[in-house]
Structures are given as C-alpha cells and as structure tokens.
Design a protein around this motif. Structure first.
Motif, short mmCIF file in Angstrom:
data_model
loop_
_atom_site.label_atom_id
_atom_site.label_comp_id
_atom_site.label_asym_id
_atom_site.label_seq_id
_atom_site.Cartn_x
_atom_site.Cartn_y
_atom_site.Cartn_z
N SER A 34 81.16 88.52 40.36
CA SER A 34 81.91 89.10 41.49
C SER A 34 81.82 90.61 41.52
CB SER A 34 83.37 88.68 41.41
OG SER A 34 83.50 87.30 41.63
N LYS A 35 81.49 91.22 40.38
CA LYS A 35 81.40 92.67 40.32
C LYS A 35 80.32 93.15 41.29
CE LYS A 35 80.67 96.52 37.28
NZ LYS A 35 79.85 97.03 36.25
N ASP A 36 80.68 94.05 42.18
CA ASP A 36 79.77 94.64 43.17
C ASP A 36 79.25 93.63 44.19
OD1 ASP A 36 80.02 97.17 41.95
OD2 ASP A 36 78.40 96.69 40.55
N TRP A 37 79.81 92.43 44.24
CA TRP A 37 79.39 91.43 45.22
C TRP A 37 80.17 91.64 46.50
CZ3 TRP A 37 75.76 88.27 46.58
CH2 TRP A 37 76.02 87.21 47.44
N ASP A 38 79.49 91.67 47.61
CA ASP A 38 80.11 91.90 48.91
C ASP A 38 79.70 90.79 49.86
OD1 ASP A 38 81.06 92.82 51.34
OD2 ASP A 38 80.29 94.85 51.09
N THR A 40 80.99 89.85 52.65
CA THR A 40 80.98 90.28 54.05
C THR A 40 79.64 90.89 54.42
OG1 THR A 40 83.37 90.63 54.01
CG2 THR A 40 82.13 91.73 55.77
N PHE A 41 79.12 91.75 53.54
CA PHE A 41 77.82 92.38 53.78
C PHE A 41 76.70 91.33 53.82
CE2 PHE A 41 73.92 94.33 51.96
CZ PHE A 41 73.59 95.13 53.04
N GLU A 68 81.72 81.32 47.98
CA GLU A 68 81.84 82.79 47.98
C GLU A 68 80.66 83.51 47.34
OE1 GLU A 68 84.91 84.36 45.25
OE2 GLU A 68 85.09 82.28 44.57
N HIS A 69 79.94 82.88 46.43
CA HIS A 69 78.82 83.54 45.76
C HIS A 69 77.46 82.93 46.09
CE1 HIS A 69 82.21 84.69 43.06
NE2 HIS A 69 81.66 85.85 43.31
#
Length: 106
Positions: A34-38, A40-41, A68-69
C-alpha cells in the motif's frame, strides 16, 4: 495443505493458521504494498487508456477480478503492445503489469 497462498498476482498473501485448514490475510504484506500506491491514479490511467484506444478494445475485466491493489483489463490483441507501452509510460515502474491471454482478447 499449503502453508501460504499467494493470490491476485502477488497482491494478496494468506498464511495458514497453525494446525487448521484456515487462512488469514497477511496484513503486513498488504500494508507494504500500500505504500505509495495510488488507486485513484491507476484508475485514471486506465480510463485514459479506454478513451485513447476505445472502450470496446480496452475494458475492465470482471468485477470479482478487481480489488484495491489489482485492476484487470482486457485488450484486443492487435493493440496489446501499444496499450502496454501506454500503461508502462503512464504508470511508471512502481506498477506490475502482467500480460497474458488468448486471442482475440488478451
């Protein structure tokens, strides 16, 4: 019985609960990816790909394939290289692109 299940192209890991046939999600792994995962982008880039190449040629996979990922899209075979290049350029190196499938859609 497996000690660990790796699912969703490595985006979900489940560890076996000792001496049972049950599994629990590895929340440390989920936090790590999840770190640095966006999301929305990522979704914006996928929408841009659909707009650029046509939503009849680039479209999301089944809802149960998404989370989500992990976002799954389908691409017509003749556009595969071009869409791959667009996604790679747009998303950068922090996103894993997995390519595979059978014609006419990949």
């Amino acid at each position: 019985v497996a000690d660990m299940l790796i699912c969703g192209c490595g985006t979900r890991i489940f560890n076996r609960i000792s001496d049972t046939d049950e599994y629990a999600e590895d929340h440390d792994w989920t936090q790590h990816i999840s770190k640095d995962w966006d999301l929305t982008f990522v979704l914006e880039v996928l929408e841009a790909a659909k707009a650029r190449f046509g939503s009849d040629k680039v479209y999301h996979g089944e809802p149960q394939e998404q989370h989500e990922h992990k976002q799954t899209i389908r691409v017509t075979a003749p556009l595969l290289r071009e869409v791959h290049q667009f996604l790679e350029t747009s998303l950068g190196s922090s996103v894993l692109l997995v390519i595979g499938g059978i014609d006419p859609y990949v």
